[in-house]
Design a protein around this motif. Structure first.
Motif, PDB file in Angstrom:
ATOM      1  N   TYR A 145       0.826  -1.203   0.000  1.00  0.00           N
ATOM      2  CA  TYR A 145       0.000   0.000   0.000  1.00  0.00           C
ATOM      3  C   TYR A 145       0.864   1.259   0.000  1.00  0.00           C
ATOM      4  O   TYR A 145       2.039   1.229   0.351  1.00  0.00           O
ATOM      5  CB  TYR A 145      -0.883   0.040   1.255  1.00  0.00           C
ATOM      6  N   ILE A 146       0.217   2.387  -0.329  1.00  0.00           N
ATOM      7  CA  ILE A 146       0.894   3.690  -0.310  1.00  0.00           C
ATOM      8  C   ILE A 146      -0.092   4.770   0.110  1.00  0.00           C
ATOM      9  O   ILE A 146      -1.307   4.642  -0.103  1.00  0.00           O
ATOM     10  CB  ILE A 146       1.484   4.035  -1.703  1.00  0.00           C
ATOM     11  N   ARG A 147       0.465   5.807   0.720  1.00  0.00           N
ATOM     12  CA  ARG A 147      -0.281   7.043   0.989  1.00  0.00           C
ATOM     13  C   ARG A 147       0.741   8.159   1.179  1.00  0.00           C
ATOM     14  O   ARG A 147       1.891   7.896   1.572  1.00  0.00           O
ATOM     15  CB  ARG A 147      -1.165   6.923   2.225  1.00  0.00           C
ATOM     16  N   PRO A 148       0.359   9.405   0.918  1.00  0.00           N
ATOM     17  CA  PRO A 148       1.242  10.518   1.254  1.00  0.00           C
ATOM     18  C   PRO A 148       1.401  10.594   2.775  1.00  0.00           C
ATOM     19  O   PRO A 148       0.466  10.305   3.523  1.00  0.00           O
ATOM     20  CB  PRO A 148       0.507  11.747   0.721  1.00  0.00           C
ATOM     21  N   SER A 149       2.580  10.985   3.235  1.00  0.00           N
ATOM     22  CA  SER A 149       2.829  11.098   4.677  1.00  0.00           C
ATOM     23  C   SER A 149       2.147  12.328   5.256  1.00  0.00           C
ATOM     24  O   SER A 149       2.034  13.356   4.588  1.00  0.00           O
ATOM     25  CB  SER A 149       4.329  11.213   4.943  1.00  0.00           C
ATOM     26  N   GLY A 150       1.742  12.218   6.504  1.00  0.00           N
ATOM     27  CA  GLY A 150       1.174  13.349   7.224  1.00  0.00           C
ATOM     28  C   GLY A 150      -0.128  13.840   6.614  1.00  0.00           C
ATOM     29  O   GLY A 150      -0.761  13.156   5.810  1.00  0.00           O
ATOM     30  N   ALA A 151      -0.531  15.024   7.016  1.00  0.00           N
ATOM     31  CA  ALA A 151      -1.724  15.638   6.425  1.00  0.00           C
ATOM     32  C   ALA A 151      -1.415  15.942   4.957  1.00  0.00           C
ATOM     33  O   ALA A 151      -0.318  16.384   4.625  1.00  0.00           O
ATOM     34  CB  ALA A 151      -2.089  16.910   7.170  1.00  0.00           C
ATOM     35  N   HIS A 152      -2.371  15.667   4.091  1.00  0.00           N
ATOM     36  CA  HIS A 152      -2.140  15.822   2.656  1.00  0.00           C
ATOM     37  C   HIS A 152      -3.420  16.255   1.960  1.00  0.00           C
ATOM     38  O   HIS A 152      -4.470  16.337   2.577  1.00  0.00           O
ATOM     39  CB  HIS A 152      -1.600  14.522   2.049  1.00  0.00           C
ATOM     40  N   ARG A 153      -3.322  16.516   0.673  1.00  0.00           N
ATOM     41  CA  ARG A 153      -4.453  17.076  -0.087  1.00  0.00           C
ATOM     42  C   ARG A 153      -5.196  16.040  -0.916  1.00  0.00           C
ATOM     43  O   ARG A 153      -5.813  16.377  -1.926  1.00  0.00           O
ATOM     44  CB  ARG A 153      -3.969  18.226  -0.954  1.00  0.00           C
ATOM     45  N   PHE A 154      -5.189  14.772  -0.498  1.00  0.00           N
ATOM     46  CA  PHE A 154      -5.787  13.694  -1.286  1.00  0.00           C
ATOM     47  C   PHE A 154      -6.936  13.016  -0.555  1.00  0.00           C
ATOM     48  O   PHE A 154      -6.945  12.931   0.667  1.00  0.00           O
ATOM     49  CB  PHE A 154      -4.736  12.639  -1.628  1.00  0.00           C
ATOM     50  N   THR A 155      -7.872  12.507  -1.354  1.00  0.00           N
ATOM     51  CA  THR A 155      -8.894  11.585  -0.885  1.00  0.00           C
ATOM     52  C   THR A 155      -8.789  10.344  -1.750  1.00  0.00           C
ATOM     53  O   THR A 155      -8.708  10.443  -2.981  1.00  0.00           O
ATOM     54  CB  THR A 155     -10.313  12.179  -1.024  1.00  0.00           C
ATOM     55  N   VAL A 156      -8.794   9.181  -1.102  1.00  0.00           N
ATOM     56  CA  VAL A 156      -8.823   7.904  -1.815  1.00  0.00           C
ATOM     57  C   VAL A 156     -10.227   7.334  -1.648  1.00  0.00           C
ATOM     58  O   VAL A 156     -10.696   7.143  -0.524  1.00  0.00           O
ATOM     59  CB  VAL A 156      -7.800   6.896  -1.254  1.00  0.00           C
ATOM     60  N   LEU A 157     -10.881   7.091  -2.760  1.00  0.00           N
ATOM     61  CA  LEU A 157     -12.188   6.431  -2.744  1.00  0.00           C
ATOM     62  C   LEU A 157     -11.971   4.985  -3.170  1.00  0.00           C
ATOM     63  O   LEU A 157     -11.357   4.726  -4.204  1.00  0.00           O
ATOM     64  CB  LEU A 157     -13.161   7.130  -3.696  1.00  0.00           C
ATOM     65  N   ASP A 158     -12.472   4.051  -2.364  1.00  0.00           N
ATOM     66  CA  ASP A 158     -12.215   2.628  -2.574  1.00  0.00           C
ATOM     67  C   ASP A 158     -13.474   1.893  -3.012  1.00  0.00           C
ATOM     68  O   ASP A 158     -14.588   2.318  -2.708  1.00  0.00           O
ATOM     69  CB  ASP A 158     -11.686   2.027  -1.266  1.00  0.00           C
ATOM     70  N   ASP A 159     -13.254   0.791  -3.686  1.00  0.00           N
ATOM     71  CA  ASP A 159     -14.328  -0.106  -4.145  1.00  0.00           C
ATOM     72  C   ASP A 159     -15.312   0.589  -5.082  1.00  0.00           C
ATOM     73  O   ASP A 159     -16.531   0.469  -4.944  1.00  0.00           O
ATOM     74  CB  ASP A 159     -15.083  -0.723  -2.958  1.00  0.00           C
TER      75      ASP A 159
END
Length: 188
Positions: free
Chosen positions: A60-74
């Protein structure tokens, strides 16, 4: 040609974050120590990630800390199409299994974590994503590796690859208007 290297490089370019957290999840839990890595260190860890993935770990991956992204799953393909039609084109779309997608939305700003979770939950509901997977710290599957969920194991014993289906890296057009709309809803 190393397709994993290309997929990871393209995903990192689409997100373009200062640093990333990498998740390696096996039946023994999450492997620690892969947080706050710049893109070049993520790339240098590919042999480690491949080794763990070959033994059935999820990557898995995500930006570290607070970030400007939303991941929508499924999400389904029709949900991805609706996002695009609504001027909420994802900066990256990852196919995690046949016909099942994760969409990464790049906002116009870094939201406070409680607002970011609210935005993720609201958009998951709006686009038929998984609401239980909607929060500000959500990991997404890293393209170029296999999805080792037992239900996806093929008759030949292999698992499907997680595929990067698009990677514009662009902030979606409705970002400023959506920020205003959802911030107002959050404050109610």
């Amino acid at each position: 040609m190393d397709r994993t290297l290309i997929a990871v490089r393209n995903m990192l370019a689409a997100l373009d974050a200062p640093a990333y957290d990498i998740g390696i999840l096996s039946d023994r839990g999450m492997l620690p120590g892969l947080s706050n890595l710049p893109a070049d260190l993520v790339m240098s860890r590919l042999p480690l990630l491949k080794a763990h993935n070959s033994r059935g770990a999820h990557i898995y991956i995500r930006p570290s800390g607070a970030h400007r992204f939303t991941v929508l799953d499924d999400l389904s393909q029709s949900s991805i199409d609706r996002l695009t039609a609504d001027d909420c084109e994802p900066c990256a779309v990852v196919e995690t299994s046949a016909g099942n997608f994760q969409a990464w939305l790049k906002h116009d700003d870094v939201y406070p974590t409680d607002v970011s979770t609210f935005v993720a939950q609201t958009l998951a509901g709006r686009y038929q994503g998984d609401p239980s997977a909607a929060d500000w710290r959500r990991f997404g599957r890293l393209p170029g590796f296999t999805n080792c969920k037992p239900k996806y194991r093929k008759d030949n014993g292999l698992y499907p690859y997680v595929l990067l289906r698009s990677c514009t890296g662009n902030q979606y057009r409705m970002a400023p208007l959506l920020r205003i709309e959802l911030t107002k809803q959050f404050q109610l």
